[in-house]
Structure formats: structure tokens, C-alpha cells
Design an enzyme around this catalytic site. Structure first.
Site, PDB file in Angstrom:
ATOM      1  N   THR A   8       3.580  50.751  45.401  1.00  0.00           N
ATOM      2  CA  THR A   8       4.584  51.589  46.047  1.00  0.00           C
ATOM      3  C   THR A   8       4.704  52.960  45.406  1.00  0.00           C
ATOM      4  OG1 THR A   8       6.003  50.208  44.726  1.00  0.00           O
ATOM      5  CG2 THR A   8       6.145  49.915  47.101  1.00  0.00           C
ATOM      6  N   ASP A  46       7.737  45.991  35.298  1.00  0.00           N
ATOM      7  CA  ASP A  46       8.209  47.041  36.187  1.00  0.00           C
ATOM      8  C   ASP A  46       7.649  46.685  37.573  1.00  0.00           C
ATOM      9  OD1 ASP A  46       9.085  49.612  37.149  1.00  0.00           O
ATOM     10  OD2 ASP A  46       7.014  50.281  36.974  1.00  0.00           O
ATOM     11  N   LEU A  47       8.191  47.271  38.616  1.00  0.00           N
ATOM     12  CA  LEU A  47       7.733  46.913  39.974  1.00  0.00           C
ATOM     13  C   LEU A  47       6.756  47.944  40.556  1.00  0.00           C
ATOM     14  CD1 LEU A  47       8.188  45.057  42.562  1.00  0.00           C
ATOM     15  CD2 LEU A  47       9.785  46.831  43.274  1.00  0.00           C
ATOM     16  N   ASP A  48       7.283  49.160  40.801  1.00  0.00           N
ATOM     17  CA  ASP A  48       6.498  50.187  41.492  1.00  0.00           C
ATOM     18  C   ASP A  48       5.317  50.628  40.635  1.00  0.00           C
ATOM     19  OD1 ASP A  48       8.221  50.498  43.825  1.00  0.00           O
ATOM     20  OD2 ASP A  48       9.671  51.408  42.470  1.00  0.00           O
ATOM     21  N   LYS A  97      15.822  54.385  32.706  1.00  0.00           N
ATOM     22  CA  LYS A  97      14.730  54.628  31.761  1.00  0.00           C
ATOM     23  C   LYS A  97      14.650  56.144  31.511  1.00  0.00           C
ATOM     24  CE  LYS A  97      12.363  50.852  34.134  1.00  0.00           C
ATOM     25  NZ  LYS A  97      11.284  50.445  35.043  1.00  0.00           N
ATOM     26  N   SER A 156      13.185  47.142  37.060  1.00  0.00           N
ATOM     27  CA  SER A 156      12.793  48.276  37.903  1.00  0.00           C
ATOM     28  C   SER A 156      13.946  49.252  38.092  1.00  0.00           C
ATOM     29  CB  SER A 156      12.344  47.750  39.270  1.00  0.00           C
ATOM     30  OG  SER A 156      12.172  48.811  40.183  1.00  0.00           O
ATOM     31  N   ALA A 157      13.607  50.551  38.202  1.00  0.00           N
ATOM     32  CA  ALA A 157      14.626  51.565  38.503  1.00  0.00           C
ATOM     33  C   ALA A 157      14.981  51.567  39.984  1.00  0.00           C
ATOM     34  CB  ALA A 157      14.112  52.951  38.102  1.00  0.00           C
ATOM     35  N   LYS A 181       8.098  59.057  37.791  1.00  0.00           N
ATOM     36  CA  LYS A 181       7.915  57.596  37.819  1.00  0.00           C
ATOM     37  C   LYS A 181       8.960  56.939  36.918  1.00  0.00           C
ATOM     38  CE  LYS A 181       3.032  57.294  38.987  1.00  0.00           C
ATOM     39  NZ  LYS A 181       1.690  56.911  38.511  1.00  0.00           N
ATOM     40  N   GLU A 197       4.413  48.405  32.262  1.00  0.00           N
ATOM     41  CA  GLU A 197       4.974  49.634  32.848  1.00  0.00           C
ATOM     42  C   GLU A 197       3.878  50.633  33.208  1.00  0.00           C
ATOM     43  OE1 GLU A 197       7.129  51.751  33.846  1.00  0.00           O
ATOM     44  OE2 GLU A 197       9.025  50.741  33.545  1.00  0.00           O
ATOM     45  N   ASP A 198       4.086  51.357  34.314  1.00  0.00           N
ATOM     46  CA  ASP A 198       3.139  52.421  34.660  1.00  0.00           C
ATOM     47  C   ASP A 198       3.724  53.813  34.412  1.00  0.00           C
ATOM     48  OD1 ASP A 198       4.999  52.333  36.806  1.00  0.00           O
ATOM     49  OD2 ASP A 198       3.571  53.399  38.085  1.00  0.00           O
TER      50      ASP A 198
END
Ligand code: BG6
Ligand code: MG
Length: 223
Positions: free
Chosen positions: A18, A10-12, A146, A115-116, A46, A170-171
């Protein structure tokens, strides 16, 4: 023993911090409707697309808006968010992320992004890590966000790997659910209190190598 051939990130909040900018931008916007966006509510946002995040916030205040207004506020939020990340560069990568990406690439583990965020391609470019990813799935590439597994399933398909050989990092609660529903190993980044469905939860990548991560996963799965 798990046999891992790929990692999807995942990115953020996993690669770059971010998550705090998204929170700040939504918190500011929620004030328009006298809604106080709390940490707990933000955890639910998130991994959620821009438009669904806005709808969630509006529902907290029983606010009903038409499609045009929803689009308008999505654009406003994104403009604010883009101003917050305007000067973003490699220095905003979370600790050890770059070293881990390099290690994975050196040892032949395939790397994907799931990522979303529709801003994901821009952010990996700004932070200078774009070349590590053999597959990039962003919010512009999926029909089902997600907790539906589509983001990660598409990532695995593009990488040519199987979910049972892939770790998702994932966070978000919704992202962990998506990974588990898709048959992936799910490693949570953050607090075990927030990410109960994850196979293991780590605070971040600091002081961790790929072998160290896989050892922790094996130790937990073999308990
Ligand atoms: C996710 C974030 O990665 O992307 C969410 O966790 C965010 O907070 C979502 O709303 C959509 O991002 P963007 O950049 O397309 O508005
Ligand atoms: Mg995230």
C-alpha cells in the site's frame, strides 16, 4: 544469540504494498499546490500519520491552511486512497508474508501489528490475515506517532512481551527509529540506503523463514 518471542509488523510496505497507493494519492494531491512530491520526500512521509503527512507536504510549498481545510484535504486524500484499495484482497499481500505469519503462529511466536494507518484494521480484514494478530495497534490507538516508540511499546504490552525479545519489521525511517528508541530489534524492509538505523535490512520476505531471519540478525550483531 537473540531470544525472540514476538514479532511486530508495520503494515504499509511490509505486509502489503500500500506504500505505493499512499504515495500516488499524496502525489496527486500535492499537484494542487504545484508541489512535486519526490521519492526522497516520500521516504520521510512513510510511517507518518495522515494529518502530519499533509502538513509536511504543505510546508514544502510554504502553504498555510486552517484546521477545517486540513481536515477537508485529509478526507479527500483518504477517499482517493480508499478507492485505490477498494478491490484489495489476499493477492496483494507481499511475497511470502502469509507463509511467514503461518510459520510464526505454528511455532508459537506472538504476532502484533504496529501501523500509523487508521485503515490498518480494514486492510488486514480485506487481505484475510486478521486472525494471525494477537495485538493490533493502528493510527487510531496512539497519541504519539512514529518516531516515538508508543506504537510498538503498546503492541509489546498487549502481547505481554519485552522489547528485547521482539523484532519489529519496518519499511520507514521513522518506524525504524521508533523501534530502536523502544529497545526493539529493528529489521528494515527495503534499501539499506534508506534505512541506515536498522539492525539489518532485507529486500522482503521472499525465500526467508523465521530461522533464516534470526540467523541473519545474529550474524550481524555478532560481527
Ligand atoms: C502509514 C503510511 O503506515 O500510515 C503512511 O506509511 C500513511 O504513508 C499513514 O500516511 C497513515 O495512514 P492512513 O491510512 O491512516 O491515512
Ligand atoms: Mg510502512
Amino acid at each position: 544469540m537473540v531470544n525472540i518471542t514476538a514479532c511486530i509488523f508495520d503494515l504499509d510496505g511490509v505486509i502489503v504494498d500500500t506504500a505505493g497507493y499512499h504515495f500516488a494519492a499524496w502525489k496527486e494531491m500535492a499537484k494542487r499546490w504545484n508541489i512535486e512530491l519526490t521519492h526522497a520526500e516520500n521516504e520521510k512521509l512513510k510511517g507518518v500519520s495522515r494529518v502530519d503527512s499533509l502538513k509536511h507536504i504543505l510546508a514544502l510549498g510554504n502553504i498555510n491552511l486552517g484546521d477545517d481545510e486540513i481536515n477537508h484535504y485529509c478526507t479527500l486524500k483518504n477517499d482517493h486512497y480508499l478507492s485505490l484499495i477498494a478491490s484489495m484482497d489476499e493477492s496483494e499481500l507481499l511475497p511470502n508474508v502469509k507463509a511467514l505469519l503461518k510459520e510464526l503462529s505454528d511455532i508459537g511466536i506472538k504476532i502484533g501489528l504496529g501501523s500509523a494507518s487508521k485503515n490498518a484494521p480494514l486492510i488486514i480484514k480485506k487481505t484475510g490475515i486478521e486472525h494471525y494478530f494477537q495485538a493490533v495497534i493502528s493510527g487510531s490507538d496512539v497519541t504519539n506517532g512514529k518516531p516515538h516508540p508508543e506504537t510498538f511499546s503498546k503492541g509489546a504490552d498487549n502481547l505481554g512481551v519485552l522489547p528485547e525479545s521482539t523484532i519489529v519489521f519496518e519499511d520507514s525511517q521513522k518506524g525504524i527509529t521508533a523501534a530502536k528508541r523502544g529497545g526493539f530489534y529493528a529489521i528494515g524492509i527495503g534499501s539499506p540506503l534508506d534505512l541506515k538505523e536498522a539492525d539489518i535490512v532485507i529486500p522482503g520476505f521472499e525465500n526467508l523463514t523465521f530461522d533464516g531471519i534470526v540467523s541473519q540478525l545474529n550474524a550481524t550483531l555478532n560481527k
